[in-house]
Design a protein around this motif. Structure first.
Motif, PDB file in Angstrom:
ATOM      1  N   GLY A 205      11.578   3.104  10.359  1.00  0.00           N
ATOM      2  CA  GLY A 205      11.390   2.759   8.899  1.00  0.00           C
ATOM      3  C   GLY A 205      10.935   3.773   8.074  1.00  0.00           C
ATOM      4  O   GLY A 205      10.660   4.685   8.402  1.00  0.00           O
ATOM      5  N   ALA A 206      10.124   3.265   6.961  1.00  0.00           N
ATOM      6  CA  ALA A 206       9.627   4.058   5.936  1.00  0.00           C
ATOM      7  C   ALA A 206       8.449   4.446   6.335  1.00  0.00           C
ATOM      8  O   ALA A 206       7.852   3.892   7.115  1.00  0.00           O
ATOM      9  N   ASP A 207       7.943   5.635   5.699  1.00  0.00           N
ATOM     10  CA  ASP A 207       6.614   5.960   6.041  1.00  0.00           C
ATOM     11  C   ASP A 207       5.389   5.573   5.163  1.00  0.00           C
ATOM     12  O   ASP A 207       5.309   5.833   3.811  1.00  0.00           O
ATOM     13  N   TRP A 208       4.892   4.601   5.550  1.00  0.00           N
ATOM     14  CA  TRP A 208       3.905   3.898   4.663  1.00  0.00           C
ATOM     15  C   TRP A 208       2.669   4.897   4.263  1.00  0.00           C
ATOM     16  O   TRP A 208       2.115   4.633   3.494  1.00  0.00           O
ATOM     17  N   THR A 209       2.210   5.805   5.239  1.00  0.00           N
ATOM     18  CA  THR A 209       1.062   6.608   5.028  1.00  0.00           C
ATOM     19  C   THR A 209       1.535   7.328   3.646  1.00  0.00           C
ATOM     20  O   THR A 209       0.807   7.507   2.762  1.00  0.00           O
ATOM     21  N   GLN A 210       2.778   7.790   3.474  1.00  0.00           N
ATOM     22  CA  GLN A 210       3.063   8.822   2.455  1.00  0.00           C
ATOM     23  C   GLN A 210       3.352   7.799   1.118  1.00  0.00           C
ATOM     24  O   GLN A 210       3.060   8.306   0.092  1.00  0.00           O
ATOM     25  N   LEU A 211       3.498   6.571   1.474  1.00  0.00           N
ATOM     26  CA  LEU A 211       3.680   5.686   0.206  1.00  0.00           C
ATOM     27  C   LEU A 211       2.417   5.446  -0.567  1.00  0.00           C
ATOM     28  O   LEU A 211       2.393   5.331  -1.666  1.00  0.00           O
ATOM     29  N   LEU A 212       1.327   5.311   0.325  1.00  0.00           N
ATOM     30  CA  LEU A 212      -0.066   4.880   0.196  1.00  0.00           C
ATOM     31  C   LEU A 212      -0.816   5.845  -0.506  1.00  0.00           C
ATOM     32  O   LEU A 212      -1.815   5.784  -1.502  1.00  0.00           O
TER      33      LEU A 212
END
Ligand SMILES: Cc1cc2nc3c(=O)[nH]c(=O)nc-3n(C[C@H](O)[C@H](O)[C@H](O)COP(=O)(O)OP(=O)(O)OC[C@H]3O[C@@H](n4cnc5c(N)ncnc54)[C@H](O)[C@@H]3O)c2cc1C
Length: 478
Positions: A205-212
């Motif tokens: 799924g999505a890359d939460w690290t890069q979103l935050l």
């Protein structure tokens, strides 16, 4: 009773348990601003604000305490301002005058440990409040380096770097901070503590690290991060060049990057910045004849370092660059932290305006961005430029504005009009308006322009993470 006292009255009898706190007015004043030049100009010209903008400072010691603070803030209806070292230059840690809720700074500096080092994966878990210099010293004792050297290394924290997508002087080899993070430990507004996936890459799924990353404390606190580390370099090689103009220098850099070369540092100074900021004696010693000066620094294993430097030397004449004496590169390396601290000398003069801004663009637009900003009429002043972070597809340009406000009575208003003019010029030529300083209050209008539709989506994300807007209100469109 002033407005700050009234806000503090609402919380004074129920401060979070067991967390070091202060409401001393000197402490509050120190935490009421960061290093945003506009605020410094305002204070210089108009005197300090009558009362501190902040009402309370808290120093949690671990993620559980941040979680307690977050839950307490929701219960007491407070605004929370995550704080690293306050070296930000965009007003990102500061409060809006109209914020009616008690304003609470959450300083993470007590969270300053390197928790563990994994030598097999070459990663380290580090608490977010650690100051850059201390982190680097700790790693150096283990024979390691993070490779992140912002000019503010001595006065900025890991958490601040993550929250602003910071860039260091050796980013062309080691990357920006977002390239160095494997996983984040986060604390959300509802008190949840969660870690993003710790894997070299993942398709789950999505890359939460890069979103935050880069959200400036508006979605969560970063309490710790798992970062990549590298062995200390075996060898360093510094080279210096000159080109007749900035266009030739940009082409030289593009050729090198697209051929796969990764000098740790590559710096191109435009002719004006070369003549005004580089040491004349060193330029002379290096045999500099005019135009744009270039410094390249390779580091790493000896064989790879020599190969990279050798290949750049081979390319230079093909790209129209002339090698000059290595004294220039040597001098840059030895003085690489000096220039930022000289800004205060200029700022201490009444009516002077000084600020820097760092945009980025793809190679096809870079020259146009440079020309558009350089052609802005800023009145009694000059615009200097250098390029210091390079990529396969483009680079950043770091502009410095040095101006005198002339006879204008309102110096901050003159600052605002210069800022708008240069931002509009860079925007019109196709740049992204920040490469590593971030948004804060300085660019909040500009992010709504540059990312118009995406900011509507971001606000929905923000609403999901922090529905009552407790985390760093007034930033990122919130
Ligand atoms: C002399 C000088 C030189 C500089 N050179 C560089 C440079 O070379 N490269 C560069 O990138 N920047 C540079 N900067 C800008 C500044 O140092 C960076 O923006 C830095 O990343 C800010 O770190 P800080 O710890 O001081 O953060 P702060 O100023 O305290 O905070 C910045 C933002 O991060 C948020 N934040 C801080 N900690 C956390 C956390 N743990 N969790 C969530 N949010 C958090 C804050 O709320 C705020 O929005 C320079 C500044 C100065 C004054």
């Amino acid at each position: 009773m002033n407005a700050g006292n009234q806000r503090f009255e609402k919380i004074r009898h129920s401060l979070p348990d067991g967390i070091v706190a202060s409401s001393d007015s000197h402490v509050l004043r120190a935490y009421s601003q960061d290093l945003w030049p506009r605020k410094m100009i305002e204070i210089r010209e108009q005197g300090p604000d009558p009362e501190p903008a902040m009402d309370l400072v808290l120093w949690p010691e671990n993620a559980a305490q941040i979680s307690d603070v977050a839950r307490w803030a929701v219960r007491m209806d407070c605004a929370l301002y995550p704080y690293g070292a306050g070296s930000g230059v965009c007003g990102a840690t500061t409060a809006d005058a109209g914020e009616p809720r008690p304003r609470v700074v959450v300083d993470l500096k007590r969270m300053n440990c390197v928790r563990s080092i994994d030598r097999k994966s070459m990663t380290a878990w580090v608490e977010a409040g650690i100051i850059g210099e201390n982190l680097e010293r700790h790693l150096n004792q283990e024979g390691l380096t993070l490779g992140h050297f912002p000019s503010s290394l001595y006065c900025s924290s890991l958490g601040g770097w993550l929250a602003t997508r910071s860039a260091g002087q050796l980013s062309t080899k080691y990357g920006k901070i977002e390239d160095m993070v494997l996983s984040l430990e986060c604390v959300f507004a509802d008190g949840t503590v969660a870690e993003t996936a710790r894997a070299p890459r993942s398709a789950m799924g999505a890359d939460w690290t890069q979103l935050l990353l880069g959200t400036e404390g508006t979605l969560c606190f970063f309490s710790a991060a798992c970062v990549l580390v590298h062995p200390l370099p075996e060898k360093r090689v510094g080279l210096s060049f000159e080109t007749p103009d900035i266009r030739t220098a940009m082409e030289f850099a593009r050729m090198a990057l697209q051929a796969g070369l990764r000098p740790a540092a590559l710096r191109i100074y435009d002719p004006l910045e070369t003549s005004l900021t580089l040491s004349r004696a060193v330029l002379k010693e290096s045999g500099f004849g005019g135009g744009a000066a270039i410094v390249a620094q390779f580091e790493g294993g000896a064989a790879v370092t020599d190969a990279g430097a050798g290949e750049l030397l081979r390319m230079a004449p093909l790209a129209g660059a002339r090698r000059i004496g290595d004294q220039l590169a040597q001098h840059w390396w030895e003085h690489r932290y000096d220039i930022s601290y000289k800004q205060q000398l200029i700022m201490s003069h009444g009516r002077m305006i000084l600020d820097t801004f760092e945009v980025a663009a793809t190679w096809d637009k870079l020259q146009a961005v440079y020309e558009a900003v350089k052609n802005v009429n800023i009145g009694f002043g000059i615009v200097l430029a250098h390029l210091s972070h390079f990529y396969h597809a483009g680079a950043n340009i770091y502009f410095s504005i040095v101006a005198h406000a002339g006879l204008t009575p309102d110096v901050p208003a003159r600052y605002d009009s210069i800022w708008s003019d240069v931002m509009r010029a860079a925007e019109g030529a196709g740049a992204t308006l920040s490469h590593h300083h971030g948004v804060g209050r300085l660019r909040r209008e500009w992010i709504m322009r540059e990312r118009a539709d995406w900011m509507k989506i971001f606000l929905k994300v923000k609403n999901g993470f922090d529905p009552e807007n407790h985390l760093n209100p007034g930033k990122m469109g919130g």
